[in-house]
Design an enzyme around this catalytic site. Structure first.
Site, PDB file in Angstrom:
ATOM      1  N   ARG A  24      -5.493  -7.217 -20.461  1.00 33.29           N
ATOM      2  CA  ARG A  24      -6.515  -6.871 -21.451  1.00 33.29           C
ATOM      3  C   ARG A  24      -6.060  -5.768 -22.399  1.00 33.29           C
ATOM      4  O   ARG A  24      -6.716  -5.492 -23.394  1.00 33.29           O
ATOM      5  CB  ARG A  24      -7.846  -6.538 -20.773  1.00 33.29           C
ATOM      6  CG  ARG A  24      -7.795  -5.368 -19.839  1.00 33.29           C
ATOM      7  CD  ARG A  24      -9.068  -5.261 -19.028  1.00 33.29           C
ATOM      8  NE  ARG A  24     -10.236  -4.968 -19.837  1.00 33.29           N
ATOM      9  CZ  ARG A  24     -10.441  -3.827 -20.472  1.00 33.29           C
ATOM     10  NH1 ARG A  24      -9.537  -2.852 -20.387  1.00 33.29           N
ATOM     11  NH2 ARG A  24     -11.527  -3.624 -21.176  1.00 33.29           N
TER      12      ARG A  24
ATOM     13  N   ASP B 128     -12.536   1.991 -23.731  1.00 33.81           N
ATOM     14  CA  ASP B 128     -12.687   1.835 -22.289  1.00 33.81           C
ATOM     15  C   ASP B 128     -12.828   3.140 -21.552  1.00 33.81           C
ATOM     16  O   ASP B 128     -12.265   4.150 -21.955  1.00 33.81           O
ATOM     17  CB  ASP B 128     -11.416   1.211 -21.694  1.00 33.81           C
ATOM     18  CG  ASP B 128     -11.404  -0.272 -21.860  1.00 33.81           C
ATOM     19  OD1 ASP B 128     -12.449  -0.823 -22.180  1.00 33.81           O
ATOM     20  OD2 ASP B 128     -10.332  -0.849 -21.666  1.00 33.81           O
TER      21      ASP B 128
ATOM     22  N   PRO C 127       0.808  -1.223   0.000  1.00 34.08           N
ATOM     23  CA  PRO C 127       0.000   0.000   0.000  1.00 34.08           C
ATOM     24  C   PRO C 127       0.843   1.275   0.000  1.00 34.08           C
ATOM     25  O   PRO C 127       0.320   2.366  -0.225  1.00 34.08           O
ATOM     26  CB  PRO C 127      -0.846  -0.116   1.276  1.00 34.08           C
ATOM     27  CG  PRO C 127      -0.244  -1.212   2.079  1.00 34.08           C
ATOM     28  CD  PRO C 127       0.542  -2.080   1.160  1.00 34.08           C
TER      29      PRO C 127
ATOM     30  N   GLU D 229       2.831  -8.240   8.506  1.00 34.58           N
ATOM     31  CA  GLU D 229       3.110  -6.814   8.702  1.00 34.58           C
ATOM     32  C   GLU D 229       3.936  -6.258   7.558  1.00 34.58           C
ATOM     33  O   GLU D 229       4.049  -5.057   7.376  1.00 34.58           O
ATOM     34  CB  GLU D 229       3.815  -6.576  10.036  1.00 34.58           C
ATOM     35  CG  GLU D 229       2.951  -6.910  11.233  1.00 34.58           C
ATOM     36  CD  GLU D 229       1.583  -6.270  11.152  1.00 34.58           C
ATOM     37  OE1 GLU D 229       1.506  -5.033  11.167  1.00 34.58           O
ATOM     38  OE2 GLU D 229       0.588  -7.016  11.073  1.00 34.58           O
TER      39      GLU D 229
HETATM   40 CL1  6GU Z   1      -0.411  -3.861  -3.352  1.00 34.57          CL
HETATM   41  N1  6GU Z   1      -0.951  -4.611  -0.903  1.00 34.57           N
HETATM   42  C1  6GU Z   1      -1.626  -4.530   0.259  1.00 34.57           C
HETATM   43  N2  6GU Z   1      -1.335  -5.362   1.262  1.00 34.57           N
HETATM   44  N3  6GU Z   1      -2.582  -3.642   0.472  1.00 34.57           N
HETATM   45  C2  6GU Z   1      -2.867  -2.821  -0.538  1.00 34.57           C
HETATM   46  C3  6GU Z   1      -2.212  -2.861  -1.762  1.00 34.57           C
HETATM   47  C4  6GU Z   1      -1.239  -3.781  -1.914  1.00 34.57           C
HETATM   48  N4  6GU Z   1      -2.720  -1.901  -2.554  1.00 34.57           N
HETATM   49  C5  6GU Z   1      -3.664  -1.307  -1.832  1.00 34.57           C
HETATM   50  N5  6GU Z   1      -3.760  -1.853  -0.619  1.00 34.57           N
END
Ligand code: 6GU
Length: 256
Positions: free
Chosen positions: A153, A168, A88, A115
């Site tokens: 795609r 799209d 994230p 974690e």
């Molecule tokens: Cl790539 N991994 C995780 N664990 N949470 C996320 C993510 C990735 N992208 C958004 N949230």
């Protein structure tokens, strides 16, 4: 394009590879994909892949040795592959990132879990970090599926109708127009008549205007950042005139 996913849970991908468009893309050789289990590279008797974090705290961290061994093993056969860590904290994925990635020959995705993974892997074994949005998943696996789906795609031949990806949503900064199929009347509601007319010029015009209306109502932010064609600006001006007339009419009514 070859995708490799390095993960503690390769089984999660089984049904993803085996269904629908991704399945056909694999069968027809437009893409190839494999999931590599980090646990296969753990050397100790218990095949340990995680450990407690230095400094204390909750949760477990994926150990560097088996992950490094997995990455090195995959890279032996794909020395030029881009290695992307799913987290994230990464660069935010969107349609333009998908287009960029569709130009690669080979991508290795590393899925974090628990974690996180040992920071020394993040620093020294990856070319970049990718996130699918500002929320936290329990692992990178669903995010990798999102990315592989969106990138695949865009690869020529993967979608049946070559035009499909061009029209799209987001491809030109607008949301895609609405779609209708038979029956012509469903629970009292008719298909827009122009779509039955066979007049392709008028149909294209309707689709363009529908795209603009949708974008204006649902995602006005896209109209501020994207560059519109002259025809699209003309449609916006027409609405402006129509709305100005409506307002003038209502104001006259209010005075009389
Ligand atoms: Cl790539 N991994 C995780 N664990 N949470 C996320 C993510 C990735 N992208 C958004 N949230």
């Amino acid at each position: 394009m070859h995708f490799t996913v390095i993960t503690l849970f390769p089984e999660i991908f089984t049904s993803f590879w085996e269904n629908s468009i991704i399945r056909r893309a694999l069968e027809e050789g437009h893409i190839s994909a494999s999931a590599v289990n980090i646990r296969d590279f753990a050397k100790d008797r218990h095949r340990t892949t995680d450990d407690r974090p230095y400094g204390g705290g909750c949760g477990m961290v994926i150990k560097p040795e088996p992950l490094a061994a997995a990455i090195r093993s995959v890279k032996e056969n794909a020395p030029d592959a881009k290695t992307i860590l799913m987290t994230p904290q990464g660069r935010k994925f969107d349609q333009s990132v998908a287009r960029e990635m569709a130009g690669e020959k080979e991508i290795i995705f590393i899925c974090g879990r628990y974690e996180g993974i040992d920071e020394r892997i993040c620093r020294n074994f990856t070319d970049g970090e990718l996130s699918i949005g500002d929320y936290v998943l329990t692992g990178g696996e669903p995010a990798v599926m999102v990315v592989i789906d969106a990138v695949s795609r865009l690869i020529p031949g993967v979608l049946g109708c070559e035009n499909s990806a061009e029209n799209d949503s987001f491809s030109r900064g607008l949301l895609e127009h609405g779609h209708f199929t038979r029956p012509g009347i469903f629970e009292g509601e008719s298909v827009p008549e122009v779509l039955l007319s066979g007049n392709h010029q008028q149909i294209e015009r309707w689709r363009l205007e529908d795209s603009l209306i949708r974008t204006f109502l649902k995602r006005p932010d896209l109209l501020k950042t994207g560059k519109l064609h002259r025809e699209e600006v003309r449609i916006l001006k027409k609405w402006q005139d129509d709305i100005a007339k409506l307002i003038a009419f209502q104001e006259r009514e209010a005075q009389s």
